[in-house]
Design an enzyme around this catalytic site. Structure first.
Site, PDB file in Angstrom:
ATOM      1  N   HIS A  22       0.795  -1.238   0.000  1.00 55.71           N
ATOM      2  CA  HIS A  22       0.000   0.000   0.000  1.00 55.71           C
ATOM      3  C   HIS A  22       0.830   1.293   0.000  1.00 55.71           C
ATOM      4  O   HIS A  22       0.720   2.121  -0.905  1.00 55.71           O
ATOM      5  CB  HIS A  22      -0.880   0.035   1.254  1.00 55.71           C
ATOM      6  CG  HIS A  22      -1.749  -1.149   1.453  1.00 55.71           C
ATOM      7  ND1 HIS A  22      -2.918  -1.340   0.755  1.00 55.71           N
ATOM      8  CD2 HIS A  22      -1.646  -2.216   2.295  1.00 55.71           C
ATOM      9  CE1 HIS A  22      -3.501  -2.458   1.159  1.00 55.71           C
ATOM     10  NE2 HIS A  22      -2.743  -3.010   2.081  1.00 55.71           N
TER      11      HIS A  22
HETATM   12  C1  BDR Z   1      -2.900   0.587   5.431  1.00 55.51           C
HETATM   13  O1  BDR Z   1      -3.062   0.024   6.738  1.00 55.51           O
HETATM   14  C2  BDR Z   1      -1.828  -0.402   7.258  1.00 55.51           C
HETATM   15  O2  BDR Z   1      -1.871  -1.751   7.614  1.00 55.51           O
HETATM   16  C3  BDR Z   1      -0.807  -0.226   6.182  1.00 55.51           C
HETATM   17  O3  BDR Z   1       0.422   0.235   6.703  1.00 55.51           O
HETATM   18  C4  BDR Z   1      -1.413   0.756   5.216  1.00 55.51           C
HETATM   19  O4  BDR Z   1      -1.051   2.076   5.523  1.00 55.51           O
HETATM   20  C5  BDR Z   1      -3.577  -0.310   4.425  1.00 55.51           C
HETATM   21  O5  BDR Z   1      -4.940  -0.416   4.673  1.00 55.51           O
END
Ligand code: BDR
Ligand code: CA
Length: 324
Positions: A253
């Site tokens: 992400h």
């Molecule tokens: C987001 O949530 C966290 O687990 C990750 O770092 C990312 O920023 C994804 O939904």
């Protein structure tokens, strides 16, 4: 005979974009930090840490350990909010482990935290900058909202907020909410209401950045200690994503938000009206992007929908390689 005075000079490269990174490391946050510091198109001026993937103290320790590991000693790192604006703290050991960055052993940090809190550091950096600064946020928007609440005039010093969070469809922590949005919906709405130029880099695009075996192979082939650690992080992340979501190739992400700043062409956006659900009984934290203009409301955000996946992973692998 060529005239020696008639040589062509290449135009100088564009000046790097000043950036601050607000994050909650976190496996993908760690890679976002490495990418933001490595690429010469970005001048990383501060790292601030927020609650989220783990408690803020664990996330801060992780940020300092990543800096120690990668030799990042020229960027101040500050501790931020330990909880959302109005909701209780929620952390994600099911995805990121008890430390927030489980997997390979990390060094005891030798990089120390800046004595300022996140809001003070952000304010100092933004107001001292010679041009507006881009805020890349890869966690809940609590720190950014607190900054804008304490210093509303700082909007003028912000070129934009590029946020990994949200989704135009389903969520990943509740049926309709992505984790960074669900963790502090009031903060996300506050940032939108501030009028700061806002880009949402949500699950629509980050689920196009799947870490497949070929990506792991390219990182492994770099053969450096840092690359081995990255492979270890991504292997841990793959395991939890497989357990929780049946996704053995996990979405990377947070670095996608950094990539949008480094090379905007890698991430296609549409301009639309965006609001965050703060009241829904079942949908709080849902990011409601009016892609078809049903509401007739004016657009207030860029929402990312498309990713040049190959270009993105080329960037990421080159960034890790650059640390040697
Ligand atoms: C987001 O949530 C966290 O687990 C990750 O770092 C990312 O920023 C994804 O939904
Ligand atoms: Ca994150």
């Amino acid at each position: 005979m060529p005239d020696p005075d008639d040589h062509q000079t290449d135009p100088p490269p564009p000046a790097p974009v000043p950036v601050v990174l607000d994050c909650d490391p976190g496996h993908d946050d760690a890679l976002a930090l490495l990418l933001a510091h490595a690429d010469p198109r970005v001048d990383l001026r501060a790292v601030t840490v927020v609650h989220g993937n783990q408690t803020v103290d664990k996330c801060l320790r992780n940020a300092l350990a990543v800096c120690t590991l990668a030799g990042i000693t020229d960027v101040p790192v500050a501790r931020g909010a330990d909880r959302p604006l109005v909701r209780p703290l929620r952390v994600a050991p099911d995805i990121h482990g008890e430390s927030g960055l489980d997997g390979p052993d990390l060094p005891v940090p030798t990089v120390v935290a800046d004595p300022r809190d996140a809001v003070t550091l952000l304010h100092d950096v933004l107001t001292a900058a010679e041009q507006p600064v881009t805020v890349v946020a890869t966690g809940a928007l609590t720190n950014v909202a607190m900054l804008l609440r304490a210093h509303p005039e700082v909007v003028r010093s912000v070129r934009g907020v590029v946020w990994m969070g949200g989704s135009t469809g389903r969520g990943n922590i509740t049926p309709f909410a992505e984790a960074n949005a669900a963790n502090d919906p009031e903060a996300a709405q506050h940032v939108l209401d501030s009028g700061v130029p806002f880009t949402m880099v949500g699950l629509d695009v980050t689920h196009q950045a799947l870490v497949t075996a070929d990506v792991l192979g390219r990182l492994r082939a770099l053969g450096t200690p840092l690359a081995r650690t990255c492979v270890g992080w991504l292997t841990f992340f793959a395991g939890t994503y497989d357990e929780q979501f049946g996704m053995p190739d996990p979405p990377l992400h947070d670095p996608v938000a950094v990539a949008r700043v480094l090379d905007p062409a890698l991430v296609r956006v549409v301009r639309t009206h965006l609001v965050v659900e703060t009241e829904g009984r079942w949908t709080s934290g849902a990011t409601v992007a009016d892609l078809h203009g049903y509401s007739g409301r004016a657009a207030n955000a860029d929402v990312a929908l498309g990713l040049d996946r190959d270009g993105f992973f080329d960037l990421l692998v080159a960034a890790v390689a650059s640390y040697g």
